[in-house]
Design a protein around this motif. Structure first.
Motif, short mmCIF file in Angstrom:
data_model
loop_
_atom_site.label_atom_id
_atom_site.label_comp_id
_atom_site.label_asym_id
_atom_site.label_seq_id
_atom_site.Cartn_x
_atom_site.Cartn_y
_atom_site.Cartn_z
N ALA A 94 0.83 -1.21 0.00
CA ALA A 94 0.00 0.00 0.00
C ALA A 94 0.87 1.25 0.00
O ALA A 94 0.52 2.24 -0.65
CB ALA A 94 -0.95 -0.01 1.20
N HIS A 113 1.96 6.58 -7.34
CA HIS A 113 0.79 7.19 -7.98
C HIS A 113 1.15 8.63 -8.33
O HIS A 113 1.81 9.31 -7.55
CB HIS A 113 -0.41 7.14 -7.01
N ARG A 145 -7.03 3.73 4.05
CA ARG A 145 -6.97 2.91 2.83
C ARG A 145 -5.96 1.77 3.00
O ARG A 145 -6.18 0.66 2.51
CB ARG A 145 -6.64 3.76 1.60
N TRP A 157 -5.38 8.21 3.85
CA TRP A 157 -4.52 7.20 3.23
C TRP A 157 -4.27 6.04 4.20
O TRP A 157 -4.31 4.87 3.79
CB TRP A 157 -3.20 7.82 2.77
N VAL A 215 4.06 10.30 1.83
CA VAL A 215 4.11 8.87 1.50
C VAL A 215 5.28 8.58 0.57
O VAL A 215 5.97 7.57 0.72
CB VAL A 215 2.78 8.39 0.90
N GLU A 265 0.83 3.81 -3.34
CA GLU A 265 0.55 5.23 -3.18
C GLU A 265 1.74 6.07 -3.63
O GLU A 265 1.58 7.07 -4.32
CB GLU A 265 0.19 5.56 -1.74
N ALA A 325 0.49 11.21 -5.61
CA ALA A 325 0.82 10.70 -4.28
C ALA A 325 1.13 11.82 -3.30
O ALA A 325 1.67 12.87 -3.67
CB ALA A 325 2.02 9.76 -4.38
#
Length: 160
Positions: free
Chosen positions: A47, A54, A118, A115, A61, A51, A57
């Motif tokens: 995860a 991405h 998630r 986040w 992260v 992230e 992001a």
């Protein structure tokens, strides 16, 4: 300025541990053996990586991921057997990380919390998908659902 520069080295360790604390809390919600623990903690790490790579992001992260790769941060937070005192310890460490982000990176606080939830959902899905057929189905257990509810409340995010 890099996000991590807002924190001392010790504080950054606490913040960088947050996604793994979430994973560890989820593991403790329904402990089912060493292979499931490994699978769920790998899901927490995945995860972070997903992230971080991405396009939109969160910078925090991305920096956590970079420091995991560089081995500046650790993924090893000990073991947990689901005992109430272990779960309370994990939530206490997570609360500290959240307070640090809120104080030193307030513009990212709510997105970071969302986040982290998630991450918890990703770990819960991984645990559910890893359940062998005929061994309780593919639904999230009551313990895992309760853990998600606890984290949603702590993180201040809606539980879907």
């Amino acid at each position: 300025m890099a996000v991590r520069e807002a924190f001392t080295a010790e504080e950054w360790q606490a913040v960088g541990a947050a996604p793994f604390l979430v994973g560890l809390y989820m593991v403790g919600a329904s402990p089912r053996g060493p292979m499931v623990v490994v699978t769920e903690m790998l899901a927490a790490e995945k995860a972070v990586t997903l992230e971080a790579h991405h396009p939109d992001a969160l910078p925090i992260v991305k920096e956590i991921d970079a420091d995991l790769v560089a081995e500046v941060l650790t993924r090893d937070l000990g073991v947990i057997d689901g005992a109430a005192d272990d779960q309370a310890r994990v939530l206490g460490e997570l609360a500290r990380a959240l307070a640090l982000v809120e104080a030193q990176a307030p513009t990212m606080d709510s997105a970071f919390r969302a986040w982290l939830f998630r991450v918890a959902e990703h770990v819960a899905r991984t645990a559910r998908e890893g359940t062998p057929p005929g061994a309780g189905g593919r639904r999230i257990s009551g313990e895992v659902a309760a853990a998600l509810d606890t984290l949603a409340g702590m993180l201040g995010v809606p539980r879907r």
